[in-house]
Each structure stands twice: as structure tokens, then as C-alpha cells.
Write a protein that holds these residues in place. Sequence first.
Motif, mmCIF file in Angstrom:
data_model
loop_
_atom_site.group_PDB
_atom_site.id
_atom_site.type_symbol
_atom_site.label_atom_id
_atom_site.label_comp_id
_atom_site.label_asym_id
_atom_site.label_seq_id
_atom_site.Cartn_x
_atom_site.Cartn_y
_atom_site.Cartn_z
ATOM 1 N N VAL A 160 0.819 -1.219 0.000
ATOM 2 C CA VAL A 160 0.000 0.000 0.000
ATOM 3 C C VAL A 160 0.847 1.261 0.000
ATOM 4 O O VAL A 160 0.353 2.330 -0.307
ATOM 5 C CB VAL A 160 -0.950 0.043 1.221
ATOM 6 C CG1 VAL A 160 -1.870 -1.151 1.225
ATOM 7 C CG2 VAL A 160 -0.176 0.146 2.530
ATOM 8 N N GLU A 161 2.139 1.158 0.340
ATOM 9 C CA GLU A 161 2.959 2.355 0.416
ATOM 10 C C GLU A 161 3.660 2.602 -0.911
ATOM 11 O O GLU A 161 4.767 2.156 -1.157
ATOM 12 C CB GLU A 161 3.975 2.226 1.548
ATOM 13 C CG GLU A 161 3.298 2.294 2.897
ATOM 14 C CD GLU A 161 4.285 2.495 4.010
ATOM 15 O OE1 GLU A 161 5.440 2.836 3.725
ATOM 16 O OE2 GLU A 161 3.903 2.304 5.157
ATOM 17 N N ARG A 167 0.514 6.559 3.724
ATOM 18 C CA ARG A 167 -0.917 6.832 3.597
ATOM 19 C C ARG A 167 -1.628 6.003 4.651
ATOM 20 O O ARG A 167 -1.954 4.838 4.429
ATOM 21 C CB ARG A 167 -1.385 6.507 2.185
ATOM 22 C CG ARG A 167 -0.708 7.385 1.138
ATOM 23 C CD ARG A 167 -1.282 7.173 -0.235
ATOM 24 N NE ARG A 167 -1.129 5.797 -0.665
ATOM 25 C CZ ARG A 167 -1.554 5.343 -1.848
ATOM 26 N NH1 ARG A 167 -2.144 6.158 -2.685
ATOM 27 N NH2 ARG A 167 -1.382 4.089 -2.185
ATOM 28 N N ASP A 170 -4.777 3.937 4.154
ATOM 29 C CA ASP A 170 -4.632 2.648 3.465
ATOM 30 C C ASP A 170 -4.478 1.502 4.460
ATOM 31 O O ASP A 170 -4.832 0.358 4.152
ATOM 32 C CB ASP A 170 -3.428 2.680 2.522
ATOM 33 C CG ASP A 170 -3.678 3.573 1.310
ATOM 34 O OD1 ASP A 170 -4.861 3.844 1.024
ATOM 35 O OD2 ASP A 170 -2.710 4.004 0.671
ATOM 36 N N THR A 173 -8.005 0.566 5.307
ATOM 37 C CA THR A 173 -8.780 -0.034 4.220
ATOM 38 C C THR A 173 -8.150 -1.312 3.679
ATOM 39 O O THR A 173 -8.829 -2.084 2.994
ATOM 40 C CB THR A 173 -8.929 0.971 3.065
ATOM 41 O OG1 THR A 173 -7.630 1.363 2.608
ATOM 42 C CG2 THR A 173 -9.690 2.204 3.522
ATOM 43 N N SER A 174 -6.867 -1.568 3.978
ATOM 44 C CA SER A 174 -6.179 -2.727 3.396
ATOM 45 C C SER A 174 -5.944 -3.851 4.389
ATOM 46 O O SER A 174 -5.994 -5.017 4.022
ATOM 47 C CB SER A 174 -4.825 -2.293 2.805
ATOM 48 O OG SER A 174 -4.998 -1.312 1.818
ATOM 49 N N ARG A 203 -11.682 11.901 3.460
ATOM 50 C CA ARG A 203 -11.555 10.486 3.094
ATOM 51 C C ARG A 203 -11.970 9.588 4.254
ATOM 52 O O ARG A 203 -12.583 8.539 4.053
ATOM 53 C CB ARG A 203 -10.117 10.176 2.680
ATOM 54 C CG ARG A 203 -9.690 10.806 1.354
ATOM 55 C CD ARG A 203 -8.340 10.251 0.913
ATOM 56 N NE ARG A 203 -8.417 8.822 0.721
ATOM 57 C CZ ARG A 203 -7.344 8.012 0.698
ATOM 58 N NH1 ARG A 203 -6.140 8.514 0.872
ATOM 59 N NH2 ARG A 203 -7.483 6.717 0.503
ATOM 60 N N TRP A 207 -14.992 6.945 4.028
ATOM 61 C CA TRP A 207 -14.741 5.521 4.319
ATOM 62 C C TRP A 207 -15.694 5.019 5.396
ATOM 63 O O TRP A 207 -16.304 3.964 5.255
ATOM 64 C CB TRP A 207 -13.287 5.357 4.770
ATOM 65 C CG TRP A 207 -12.990 4.067 5.469
ATOM 66 C CD1 TRP A 207 -12.978 2.825 4.925
ATOM 67 C CD2 TRP A 207 -12.683 3.899 6.866
ATOM 68 N NE1 TRP A 207 -12.673 1.881 5.886
ATOM 69 C CE2 TRP A 207 -12.489 2.517 7.085
ATOM 70 C CE3 TRP A 207 -12.541 4.780 7.929
ATOM 71 C CZ2 TRP A 207 -12.155 2.002 8.341
ATOM 72 C CZ3 TRP A 207 -12.214 4.262 9.183
ATOM 73 C CH2 TRP A 207 -12.028 2.896 9.370
#
Length: 575
Positions: A160-161, A167, A170, A173-174, A203, A207
Motif C-alpha cells: 500500500v505504500e 498513507r 490505506d 482499508t487494506s 476520506r 470511508w
Amino acid sequence: MESLASELGATAERMWRQSNALYGVHATIAAPYWSGVAAEVFAERLRRVIEGLRAASACHREGADAARSWSGAMSEAQREADRALGDAQSALALAEASGADAQLRLEEARARARTARDQYETAEETFVRRLDATLYGALPHATMPELEDFVGVFGTLTGVETTARPRLLDLLTSLTLEQLGKLLAEDPKLAQRFWDDPPPPERVASWWKGLSSDLREAWCQSAPTIIGNLPGLDAETRIHANMIQFRRDLYDASIAPDSPQGIVLRDILTALDVQKFSGPWLDYERLTKEQWPARGLLAYNLLHRPPLAAVAIGETSAERSGKITWTVPGMNSGLGEPGRLTGWTDTIINVYKEQNSLERGVDHLVVAWIGYDSPADLTVLEGDRARAGGTRLSHELDGQWAADTILSGNPAPHTAVVGHSYGTTVVANAVSDLSHNVQSVVLLASAGVEKDIPNVGALHVDGGGQNVYASQSSRDSVADTGRGLSGRNDPRDDSFGARRFSSEGDHVHGFEPTDGHDPSGYGTDNGGLFDPHATKGHGYLNRKTEALRNTAAASLGLDNRINGGATNPGNGKKQ
């Protein structure tokens, strides 16, 4: 035995060399070569391996020393036993010649044999204990599932980075809830990353809006330290998550009652007005909502030094259709000393009640915010703490906009910010660095605004200077001294552009004067040269003072309810 000692010594040396090599790797992957959450997780795990290798090396050295010691003890015991046996035989041979002398020599031989046996057994016990520590206690046991968890989390993080700047959203969400929970357990500092540099609140709100109620609850239970302090989430959610973590901490035996954390836990109970209840595992969240006014733990960071927190007072429904006010105290307000949060909360309850009296039928939520490390001495003349606090407060204020508009559907949110003393320096820094405007700013007894904020035009406020207010009592010399020594600007100056209102009192209309620097006065006199203060009932935010009335009216945008009115930049007289 010598062979075993040599083998243990060689293993100790090999482990030490390996730890040194890994230490070099650890330094190589540090910033600026590799940064981000994945880098931090990997580095933390690598650090633990290095520490484990060095601990194992030490254990192996101790095992080698114990083996050599036991080997020496066996040889010495054998020699001593042989000497004792020889003496005993000589004693028997001389028995006929001198019975008394033979008996004495025989007893001495027996004693030496017992000593040799005891020394041997002691060395054997030491050897067994150290060998056990070497073989079973040197390195922490890691099961294959644990290693697989680490590989899975680490693989997700590196995936994700894709940018140099982590972030953090992320991660939410990941990662699975289980993965994030284990990551937080391994590295509690990760929650502080979310506090210091949270994801964009728009965001976050979007989410959260897309999650089911069951999944939201799962997030609150699994990661309350993140969810409870995440700008962009609604007040109800944050309070719920923070109360989950608070209750866990309250029953955590590892938190000493007299530690700063233990003191803050008791302070929170009193600030929420639930200290009067007793019993195992009370539902403090429900009890706080049943108070009047209702209260909730809107921010809660016990990991920070010093701890940080905020209490929300009033109706969380204000996010949908009411008005919200954030309040920031000045110096000597940092948590960790008894009563700090309670004192600020009790003072801010006055603001809430005054707002309700001015604007009935409208929901109000007032936040008693101690979310920064306030100065306690001459550091009040410096700006570092105000900048750090301003950064966090700007996240909170932009998060308030996202919570109001995206999650609560409020088409016209109203957010005000009130600062007192050094808190005004924090507020000005925060409001100069917003993505979304606030609707009102009130600066009381200001310790000064930084020179890089030259006037109200640098503040993100609807209507500009029309909705920026400043006030200071003529009997408050502390604020003057703070500005003079720090070199910061007075927001009441014409060049800054704020509107002044009075804190002098108006006995005709029943308003008391403010006679010192404190938000809440105490005592019957104003103190001495080195301890000046407002008297009881005559602080800026004490009930029935003109300063409280005008602060409440200005924060709500009710110019017509400001006693004596508010001036344009100029002579500051009432009009």
C-alpha cells in the motif's frame, strides 16, 4: 565438559557477530533510505531480533562459564576426595599408636569430603540452571503462525505504500481488523502516528460512511485508540471508541495510580462526573450521557507524554443541525496533575450553559480540549508548543467540518473556536492552516499571535475580521507581560483587525468584571507580584461575568447579544 564449554563460547561469539551485522542493516534501512509504516514495522521487528541475539549471546557465554566452572569443580572435588581418602587411611593406620589423634584426623577427612561434595553439587546446580537458560530462554519462541502473520502484514504494508509519505488510511482499508490489532499490539506508537498526522478527514468520513454498523462496531472494539481520535468521524463514534479504551485502561493493573496516566484516569472520571458511581465494569458511556449536561470523551491519548484528552459537553446532535465550539486553555493546563481536565471542563460548562440561555431550541456542543502539551514555565514565551498544538487542532477543526457535512448531512455547519491566554496562540496557528473555514474565533487574554500571522486576513474564518473577536480586562497584566516578553502581536491592535468586546463588567445589566488573567478566578484577593490571579467569580469564564456573556454570544455569531456590542478596529470602547 570442556568441549561443551568451547561450543557454547563459539556460539556466543557467532551470535554477537550476527547481531552486529544486523545492526548495520538496521542503520542502512533507516530514513532517508527507506521510510513509511512498512519500514517502521520491519525495523522494529529487526530491532527485537538484534536484542534477542545479543541476549542469547550473553546467555551462551554464561552457559560456557558455568560449564567450565562445573568442570573445575568436578576436578577439584575429585582431588579433595582423594586427599580425604588418603588422610582417612593414614588415620586408620595410626589408630593403634594414638587413638585420639587418629579419630581427629578421621573427622577432618570426613568434613573435607562433605565440603567437596557440597561444592560439586552447587556447581552442578549452577551449570544446569544456566544451561537451561541458554537452551530455552535465549531467544523468544516464535510459532509459525506468528511468523506468517508478520509476513502477511508486512507484505500488505509494502503493497500500500507507493509514495514516500505513508498513507495511513490505506492501513484501515487494506489490513484486516485482526492484522491491525496485532500491529497495534506490537507497535503502540502507530496510534500516535494517526494522532500526529491523521489521514484527510474527508476520506475518513467517506470511508466510515460506507461501513455497516456491525463493521463500525468491530473497528471500535479492535482499534479504539485510532477510531476514538480520528478527525472526520462523528462525535458519537469517537466517544464510544474512547470509552472502550478508557474502561480497559481503568482496569489495567499495570497503570500505577500515582503515575501521570493513573492521575489522568481519575481526572477523566471526575471531569465526566461519574466518579460518584462504584461497581465492577460500570457502563461509563451510558452514565456520562445521563448527566446534565451530557458529557463524552471526544479525544483520549494516554500513550502521549503528557496524556491528552478532550471532553465534549452537550448534544452530539449539534453536528447535524446545531452549533459547535472548541475551547483551548493556556499555560499550566497540561494533563498529569490532579484536576486539570476537571477544572477546564467545569469552566467550559459555563460556556455551554450561557450559550443555551442565549439561544434556546438550538443544540450546542462545546469541547473542552486539552489536546496539546501546554507550557508550564518560560516556554510560554516560545512558539513550539503552540505550533504543535495548532497542527493537531487544525486537523480536529477540518475533521469537524467533515463529520458535520459528510456524515451528518449538515448543509451549513457552525464551528467556533475560543482560546484563552496561550490557547489563543494555538488557535491562531490552527485557524491559519485550515482547509475549511470556521464561523467564529474568540481570543481572550491573548498571550499573543505569532508575527507570521499578520492580521485576520490570514485566518480561515467566514466573514474575515467581522467574526474574529478579542478581549482583555484592564486588570489583567499577565497577558500584557506575556506578549511583551515573547514579542507576539496583540490581536486587539488595529493592524490585526479583530473586533473588541468588553470584559470590564456592567453592573447596570448585572454582569461582573474580570479582575485577573484566569479563566476561572479563586480566592478573595488578586495574589502577589509573583502570583497574580483573578478572584473567585471574576475570571474570564466565570458565571455572570460580562466576558462569559460576550464570549458565548460571539461564538454563536449573535452580535446583537454581545453586551455593549463589539467594535471595529479602533479605540475599543463599547458602542
